[in-house]
Design a protein around this motif. Structure first.
Motif, PDB file in Angstrom:
ATOM      1  N   LEU A   1       0.811  -1.098   0.126  1.00 46.65           N
ATOM      2  CA  LEU A   1      -0.030  -0.026   0.089  1.00 46.65           C
ATOM      3  C   LEU A   1       0.966   1.274  -0.099  1.00 46.65           C
ATOM      4  O   LEU A   1       0.438   2.392  -0.657  1.00 46.65           O
ATOM      5  N   LEU A   2       2.012   1.125   0.760  1.00 44.47           N
ATOM      6  CA  LEU A   2       2.994   2.188   0.577  1.00 44.47           C
ATOM      7  C   LEU A   2       3.482   2.660  -0.685  1.00 44.47           C
ATOM      8  O   LEU A   2       3.500   3.799  -1.319  1.00 44.47           O
ATOM      9  N   THR A   3       4.139   1.489  -1.472  1.00 46.75           N
ATOM     10  CA  THR A   3       4.380   1.757  -2.689  1.00 46.75           C
ATOM     11  C   THR A   3       3.244   2.246  -3.770  1.00 46.75           C
ATOM     12  O   THR A   3       3.531   2.822  -4.770  1.00 46.75           O
ATOM     13  N   ALA A   4       2.247   1.612  -3.671  1.00 49.62           N
ATOM     14  CA  ALA A   4       1.008   1.946  -4.401  1.00 49.62           C
ATOM     15  C   ALA A   4       0.659   3.385  -4.272  1.00 49.62           C
ATOM     16  O   ALA A   4       0.309   3.971  -5.240  1.00 49.62           O
ATOM     17  N   ALA A   5       0.697   3.668  -3.129  1.00 51.33           N
ATOM     18  CA  ALA A   5       0.345   5.241  -2.954  1.00 51.33           C
ATOM     19  C   ALA A   5       1.271   6.207  -3.522  1.00 51.33           C
ATOM     20  O   ALA A   5       0.991   7.170  -4.430  1.00 51.33           O
ATOM     21  N   ALA A   6       2.604   5.871  -3.559  1.00 51.96           N
ATOM     22  CA  ALA A   6       3.676   6.459  -4.431  1.00 51.96           C
ATOM     23  C   ALA A   6       3.469   6.606  -5.874  1.00 51.96           C
ATOM     24  O   ALA A   6       3.680   7.604  -6.513  1.00 51.96           O
ATOM     25  N   PHE A   7       3.120   5.281  -6.196  1.00 52.96           N
ATOM     26  CA  PHE A   7       2.665   5.135  -7.681  1.00 52.96           C
ATOM     27  C   PHE A   7       1.501   5.998  -8.101  1.00 52.96           C
ATOM     28  O   PHE A   7       1.699   6.275  -9.207  1.00 52.96           O
TER      29      PHE A   7
ATOM     30  N   VAL B   1      10.435  17.046 -11.312  1.00 52.16           N
ATOM     31  CA  VAL B   1      10.880  15.743 -10.835  1.00 52.16           C
ATOM     32  C   VAL B   1      11.310  16.123  -9.203  1.00 52.16           C
ATOM     33  O   VAL B   1      10.932  15.268  -8.518  1.00 52.16           O
ATOM     34  N   ILE B   2      11.955  17.059  -9.028  1.00 52.20           N
ATOM     35  CA  ILE B   2      12.360  17.282  -7.577  1.00 52.20           C
ATOM     36  C   ILE B   2      11.145  17.372  -6.850  1.00 52.20           C
ATOM     37  O   ILE B   2      11.035  16.957  -5.797  1.00 52.20           O
ATOM     38  N   TYR B   3      10.156  18.419  -7.360  1.00 48.94           N
ATOM     39  CA  TYR B   3       9.023  18.709  -6.686  1.00 48.94           C
ATOM     40  C   TYR B   3       8.226  17.187  -6.305  1.00 48.94           C
ATOM     41  O   TYR B   3       7.923  17.129  -5.153  1.00 48.94           O
ATOM     42  N   THR B   4       8.166  16.605  -7.232  1.00 48.92           N
ATOM     43  CA  THR B   4       7.262  15.192  -7.080  1.00 48.92           C
ATOM     44  C   THR B   4       8.034  14.402  -6.142  1.00 48.92           C
ATOM     45  O   THR B   4       7.436  13.508  -5.290  1.00 48.92           O
ATOM     46  N   SER B   5       9.100  14.346  -6.257  1.00 46.78           N
ATOM     47  CA  SER B   5      10.193  13.414  -5.349  1.00 46.78           C
ATOM     48  C   SER B   5       9.865  13.788  -4.051  1.00 46.78           C
ATOM     49  O   SER B   5       9.846  13.199  -3.040  1.00 46.78           O
TER      50      SER B   5
ATOM     51  N   LEU C   1       9.399   7.017  -9.162  1.00 43.07           N
ATOM     52  CA  LEU C   1      10.134   7.638 -10.341  1.00 43.07           C
ATOM     53  C   LEU C   1      10.596   6.679 -11.302  1.00 43.07           C
ATOM     54  O   LEU C   1      10.554   7.230 -12.566  1.00 43.07           O
ATOM     55  N   SER C   2      10.575   5.290 -11.354  1.00 43.73           N
ATOM     56  CA  SER C   2      10.667   4.397 -12.153  1.00 43.73           C
ATOM     57  C   SER C   2       9.425   4.371 -13.112  1.00 43.73           C
ATOM     58  O   SER C   2       9.773   4.390 -14.202  1.00 43.73           O
ATOM     59  N   PHE C   3       8.271   4.331 -12.772  1.00 40.38           N
ATOM     60  CA  PHE C   3       7.103   4.960 -13.559  1.00 40.38           C
ATOM     61  C   PHE C   3       6.797   6.053 -14.023  1.00 40.38           C
ATOM     62  O   PHE C   3       6.472   6.485 -15.273  1.00 40.38           O
ATOM     63  N   GLY C   4       7.386   7.296 -13.367  1.00 37.26           N
ATOM     64  CA  GLY C   4       7.348   8.441 -13.592  1.00 37.26           C
ATOM     65  C   GLY C   4       8.056   8.983 -14.718  1.00 37.26           C
ATOM     66  O   GLY C   4       7.745   9.810 -15.651  1.00 37.26           O
ATOM     67  N   GLY C   5       9.227   8.322 -14.894  1.00 36.61           N
ATOM     68  CA  GLY C   5      10.358   8.629 -15.887  1.00 36.61           C
ATOM     69  C   GLY C   5       9.577   8.369 -17.211  1.00 36.61           C
ATOM     70  O   GLY C   5       9.629   9.497 -18.233  1.00 36.61           O
TER      71      GLY C   5
END
Length: 277
Positions: A85-91, A130-134, A171-175
């Motif tokens: 759930l943690l990684t899915a929220a970031a995704f 990218v910095i803001y989203t990170s 970031l892997s999906f966001g790139g």
């Protein structure tokens, strides 16, 4: 003031933006976000509690022990699903931040063209977003992790590394996503298609709510190519010791970093081509 003096003053004023342009874009995004901070803070605090109650405790009480616990590696469903759930929220956050603000800046309210007319370069514009989203994802993930810990879903001293796993997942999906959105010229509801036919299936079929091994073999490839699966496995390794071999952990890390770097570099090149034409 003479024309030469004005030109010299303009050149001096442009030094910092040219050098630290990405941070200026980050500041712009941060200033814009302050107007709607409640819509970001409330979900960051409330959704983890709701999801952990509903999925971890509610659904987990139905699964119980026995064969179900064996399929989960001998841990409770709460411990199993919490890092996912943690990684899915970031995704999910990455899918929002790398679609709509980027589309807005290039097309709907083309502020990126104005930034590029100033001393900011196209690459810096991409980097600033990218910095803001990170930063946003890291902050949200830290809150999520603390709530997981309060629920007793963290069983390892290395659990804090799950925050890094969530960031790498995003970031892997966001790139690749930011590269795709940057490449768009016409509006044809591409954003909705991405959310419905890429984000949602990857969320459901990446071993998020059940082990990937329980899926039919002909569907397991979805998880293998999904950043969410790789990131979730890393988060589980961190929070309760999933027990994966070192080489597989290295594969997860390499996959996440490589997909981000490739997508990010393509996005910078596409932005340069679009803004400088």
């Amino acid at each position: 003031m003479t024309a030469d003096a004005a030109a010299a003053l303009a050149r001096r004023a442009a030094v910092r933006p040219r050098r630290f342009g990405a941070l200026f874009v980050f500041e712009h995004r941060l200033t814009t976000a302050r107007r709607t901070w409640t819509s970001n803070v409330v979900p960051a605090l409330g959704l983890p509690v709701l999801y952990l109650f509903a999925m971890g405790l509610g659904l987990g009480s139905l699964i119980g022990g026995g064969a179900g616990a064996a399929d989960l590696g001998g841990v409770s469903y709460l411990v199993f699903v919490a890092p996912a759930l943690l990684t899915a929220a970031a995704f999910q956050t990455a899918s929002e931040e790398f679609i709509f603000p980027i589309r807005l800046g290039f097309k709907w309210n083309p502020t990126f063209f104005g930034m590029n007319a100033a001393p900011l370069s196209p690459g810096q514009i991409i980097d600033g977003n990218v910095i803001y989203t990170s930063v946003r994802i890291t902050a949200n993930s830290l809150v999520y992790f603390l709530i997981m810990w309060a629920f007793g879903a963290v069983q390892s001293g290395w659990g804090i590394l799950s925050v890094l796993a969530a960031l790498l997942t995003a970031l892997s999906f966001g790139g690749p996503l930011i590269a795709y959105i940057t490449s768009l010229d016409k509006d044809a509801s591409q954003e909705t298609l991405v959310l419905r036919f890429i984000v949602m299936p990857l969320t459901l079929f990446s071993g998020t709510y059940f082990p990937l091994s329980l899926m039919p073999v002909y569907l397991q490839w979805i998880g293998w190519v999904s950043p969410l699966w790789h990131g979730t496995q890393l988060a589980r390794d961190a929070t309760y010791g999933l027990g994966e071999p070192a080489w597989l952990i290295a594969v997860h890390l390499a996959y996440l970093v490589a997909t981000f770097v490739v997508g990010w570099q393509i996005a910078r090149r596409l932005a340069r081509k679009k803004l400088n034409k």
